[in-house]
Design an enzyme around this catalytic site. Sequence first.
Site, short mmCIF file in Angstrom:
data_model
loop_
_atom_site.label_atom_id
_atom_site.label_comp_id
_atom_site.label_asym_id
_atom_site.label_seq_id
_atom_site.Cartn_x
_atom_site.Cartn_y
_atom_site.Cartn_z
N VAL A 1 64.49 -1.12 73.53
CA VAL A 1 63.03 -1.25 73.00
C VAL A 1 63.22 -0.38 71.72
CG1 VAL A 1 61.75 -0.96 75.15
CG2 VAL A 1 62.73 1.03 74.09
N ASP A 2 64.29 -0.16 70.99
CA ASP A 2 64.54 0.10 69.77
C ASP A 2 64.64 -1.21 68.96
OD1 ASP A 2 67.48 -1.06 69.28
OD2 ASP A 2 67.99 0.42 70.48
N TYR B 1 57.71 9.05 74.81
CA TYR B 1 58.04 8.12 73.74
C TYR B 1 57.88 8.40 72.26
CZ TYR B 1 58.47 5.00 77.97
OH TYR B 1 58.88 4.43 79.08
N GLY C 1 76.82 -4.01 76.94
CA GLY C 1 76.27 -2.78 77.22
C GLY C 1 75.08 -2.76 78.16
N THR C 2 75.09 -3.36 79.26
CA THR C 2 74.06 -3.37 80.31
C THR C 2 74.78 -3.15 81.56
OG1 THR C 2 72.11 -4.36 81.34
CG2 THR C 2 73.71 -6.00 80.05
N SER C 3 73.99 -2.51 82.49
CA SER C 3 74.70 -2.25 83.75
C SER C 3 74.26 -3.55 84.63
CB SER C 3 74.03 -0.87 84.26
OG SER C 3 72.75 -0.84 84.61
N HIS D 1 61.73 -5.79 77.20
CA HIS D 1 61.12 -4.47 77.79
C HIS D 1 60.23 -3.97 76.74
CE1 HIS D 1 64.47 -4.20 81.05
NE2 HIS D 1 63.48 -5.15 81.28
N GLN E 1 67.28 -5.72 76.28
CA GLN E 1 66.53 -4.99 77.09
C GLN E 1 65.95 -3.67 76.56
OE1 GLN E 1 68.48 -5.11 81.28
NE2 GLN E 1 70.15 -5.71 79.85
#
Length: 234
Positions: free
Chosen positions: A88-89, A53, A175-177, A104, A86
């Site tokens: 974390v940036d 991280y 932009g999420t699966s 998240h 979702q």
Amino acid sequence: MKKLVVLTGAGISAESGFATFRDSGGLWETHPVERVATPEGWYQDPDFVNEFYNGLREQLVDAKPNRAHEILAELEKDYDVTVITQNVDDLHERAGSSKVIYLHGELMKACSSRDPQNPFHIVTLDREHLTIEPGTKAGDGSLLRPYIVWFGESVPNIEPAAEEVMQADVFVIVGTSLAVYPAAGLIHYCRRDIPIYLIDPKEVATPSGFNVTVIQDVATKGMARLVEMLKAEG
Ligand code: OAD
């Protein structure tokens, strides 16, 4: 003002230079998820986890929001916008979005490893203090860890997120699966009559019974197309 709720994933930050998780060359291909994103991985080797991280944080401070983040922030002129991410940036905030719910966790924060959600021991890192060095302690004496929700941990912000989705007049997914729950289940909280837009260059499966318009494109172009479509709809 209509309420527009947006669920974003790694794909919206891809054009800012961040690898997604599950695409080829994605983060989970190069960094085994069980080592860097589970409580078990942390207990086994906290220094390795912090190092992972620390690296992402170094990348983040040099990254910039892209046009997709910016368009989303600009939509606040015409809509009451809530971003549920979702990611974390902190690129949504840096682009100017004022209401962001992090599902998240947040890369620029660190917390107690004994009691991760204890607000007294959550600290914010900055450009001058970017890395968590081996052995660094939180305020309660436990090891300081990244403020990230790992697999197997609870997602405290899912409830406020679901409340927002229930009130949405427009729901957008970017932009999420939709592979990770409970985030992927948020669509079920939409009123059945509202328009849902899904922006992703790949095909993403959504449950039936919803009014989904697919914009099959990368986030920057897809968001621009979304604005046109919203305008046309009035
Ligand atoms: P994934 O890596 O699973 O999915 C990324 C999605 O972004 C895919 O559907 C891609 O097709 C799409 N994509 C790629 N490039 C894009 C672009 N330029 N514009 C738009 N979309 C693009 O990432 P997430 O769905 O965000 O959790 O993953 C969800 C969670 O799984 C993450 O928050 C992370 C991970 O494990 C934690 O770390 C706790």
